[in-house]
Scaffold this motif. Sequence first.
Motif, PDB file in Angstrom:
ATOM      1  N   SER A  61       0.832  -1.218   0.000  1.00 22.87           N
ATOM      2  CA  SER A  61       0.000   0.000   0.000  1.00 22.87           C
ATOM      3  C   SER A  61       0.860   1.258   0.000  1.00 22.87           C
ATOM      4  O   SER A  61       0.352   2.352  -0.223  1.00 22.87           O
ATOM      5  CB  SER A  61      -0.967   0.014   1.179  1.00 22.87           C
ATOM      6  N   ARG A  75      -2.964  -0.008  -5.997  1.00 26.38           N
ATOM      7  CA  ARG A  75      -3.367  -0.641  -4.725  1.00 26.38           C
ATOM      8  C   ARG A  75      -4.639  -1.473  -4.880  1.00 26.38           C
ATOM      9  O   ARG A  75      -4.944  -2.317  -4.046  1.00 26.38           O
ATOM     10  CB  ARG A  75      -3.582   0.429  -3.659  1.00 26.38           C
ATOM     11  N   SER A  76      -5.388  -1.266  -5.960  1.00 25.96           N
ATOM     12  CA  SER A  76      -6.676  -1.940  -6.170  1.00 25.96           C
ATOM     13  C   SER A  76      -6.494  -3.409  -6.563  1.00 25.96           C
ATOM     14  O   SER A  76      -5.377  -3.886  -6.782  1.00 25.96           O
ATOM     15  CB  SER A  76      -7.470  -1.219  -7.262  1.00 25.96           C
ATOM     16  N   ALA A  77      -7.612  -4.108  -6.693  1.00 22.63           N
ATOM     17  CA  ALA A  77      -7.607  -5.529  -7.080  1.00 22.63           C
ATOM     18  C   ALA A  77      -7.050  -5.745  -8.479  1.00 22.63           C
ATOM     19  O   ALA A  77      -6.657  -6.860  -8.819  1.00 22.63           O
ATOM     20  CB  ALA A  77      -9.018  -6.102  -6.969  1.00 22.63           C
ATOM     21  N   ASP A  78      -6.980  -4.704  -9.306  1.00 23.30           N
ATOM     22  CA  ASP A  78      -6.391  -4.848 -10.640  1.00 23.30           C
ATOM     23  C   ASP A  78      -4.900  -5.152 -10.581  1.00 23.30           C
ATOM     24  O   ASP A  78      -4.355  -5.750 -11.512  1.00 23.30           O
ATOM     25  CB  ASP A  78      -6.582  -3.561 -11.460  1.00 23.30           C
ATOM     26  N   HIS A  81      -3.814  -5.452  -5.043  1.00 23.34           N
ATOM     27  CA  HIS A  81      -4.924  -5.850  -4.153  1.00 23.34           C
ATOM     28  C   HIS A  81      -4.468  -5.725  -2.695  1.00 23.34           C
ATOM     29  O   HIS A  81      -4.510  -6.673  -1.910  1.00 23.34           O
ATOM     30  CB  HIS A  81      -5.382  -7.274  -4.458  1.00 23.34           C
ATOM     31  N   GLU A  83      -5.593  -4.440  -0.023  1.00 26.49           N
ATOM     32  CA  GLU A  83      -6.497  -4.739   1.088  1.00 26.49           C
ATOM     33  C   GLU A  83      -6.458  -6.225   1.447  1.00 26.49           C
ATOM     34  O   GLU A  83      -6.447  -6.597   2.610  1.00 26.49           O
ATOM     35  CB  GLU A  83      -7.917  -4.316   0.715  1.00 26.49           C
ATOM     36  N   LYS A  84      -6.412  -7.082   0.444  1.00 26.96           N
ATOM     37  CA  LYS A  84      -6.408  -8.533   0.675  1.00 26.96           C
ATOM     38  C   LYS A  84      -4.997  -9.098   0.853  1.00 26.96           C
ATOM     39  O   LYS A  84      -4.798 -10.051   1.608  1.00 26.96           O
ATOM     40  CB  LYS A  84      -7.102  -9.239  -0.485  1.00 26.96           C
ATOM     41  N   HIS A  85      -4.018  -8.528   0.164  1.00 29.03           N
ATOM     42  CA  HIS A  85      -2.628  -9.009   0.200  1.00 29.03           C
ATOM     43  C   HIS A  85      -1.701  -7.838   0.509  1.00 29.03           C
ATOM     44  O   HIS A  85      -1.040  -7.304  -0.380  1.00 29.03           O
ATOM     45  CB  HIS A  85      -2.247  -9.639  -1.143  1.00 29.03           C
ATOM     46  N   LEU A 112       0.552 -11.241  -4.003  1.00 28.69           N
ATOM     47  CA  LEU A 112      -0.845 -11.633  -4.206  1.00 28.69           C
ATOM     48  C   LEU A 112      -1.094 -13.073  -3.751  1.00 28.69           C
ATOM     49  O   LEU A 112      -1.898 -13.790  -4.330  1.00 28.69           O
ATOM     50  CB  LEU A 112      -1.241 -11.475  -5.678  1.00 28.69           C
TER      51      LEU A 112
END
Length: 181
Positions: A61, A75-78, A81, A83-85, A112
């Motif tokens: 991040s 930083r997004s899932a694209d 990610h 928030e998740k990793h 990821l």
Amino acid sequence: MTQQEQRTKWVFEPAHCKIGFSVTHFGITETEGHFTRYDGTVTAESDDFSDATVTMHVDVSSVDTLDRQRDDHLRSADFFHAEKHPQMTFVSTGMRVVEKNRYKMAGDLTLLGITRPVELDVQFMGIVLKDPFGNTKAGLKVTGAINRKDWGMTWNNIMDFGGLAVGETVRISCQIELLKQ
């Protein structure tokens, strides 16, 4: 004394390190970035780091490409990610001498949630036995390249001219200053 006790421990000196990367944009320029939050340790028995073991953790991040909108997209899932990793890790598995002060470092890169082997080039830049504060420092330059798709980063746009918006090859360029413990 065990072999581990004979090895010298070094830590990354964040104020003098850069964990950087670059990727092709539209096939015509390089977009560069770096991470601002990370930590790492190196242990070595030899003074030239030819037997070094490296562990590094990066807070994804903290990505910074000097463009807030792009950083938010990374930083997004694209991409990361975050928030998740939230963390990327590298753990070396071996060091091979190529020539004096130049090595190939094998290791496992986890991104990821996927761990894959990588090989990076390492140049030992030298040691300062006593800096102005009485500390012993060492320098390493680490470079290499990975294909982001190998870690599931597949987002892209095909441009009107047929090229990709974001290259698949990510070039790694790290300047590492170490503080002897």
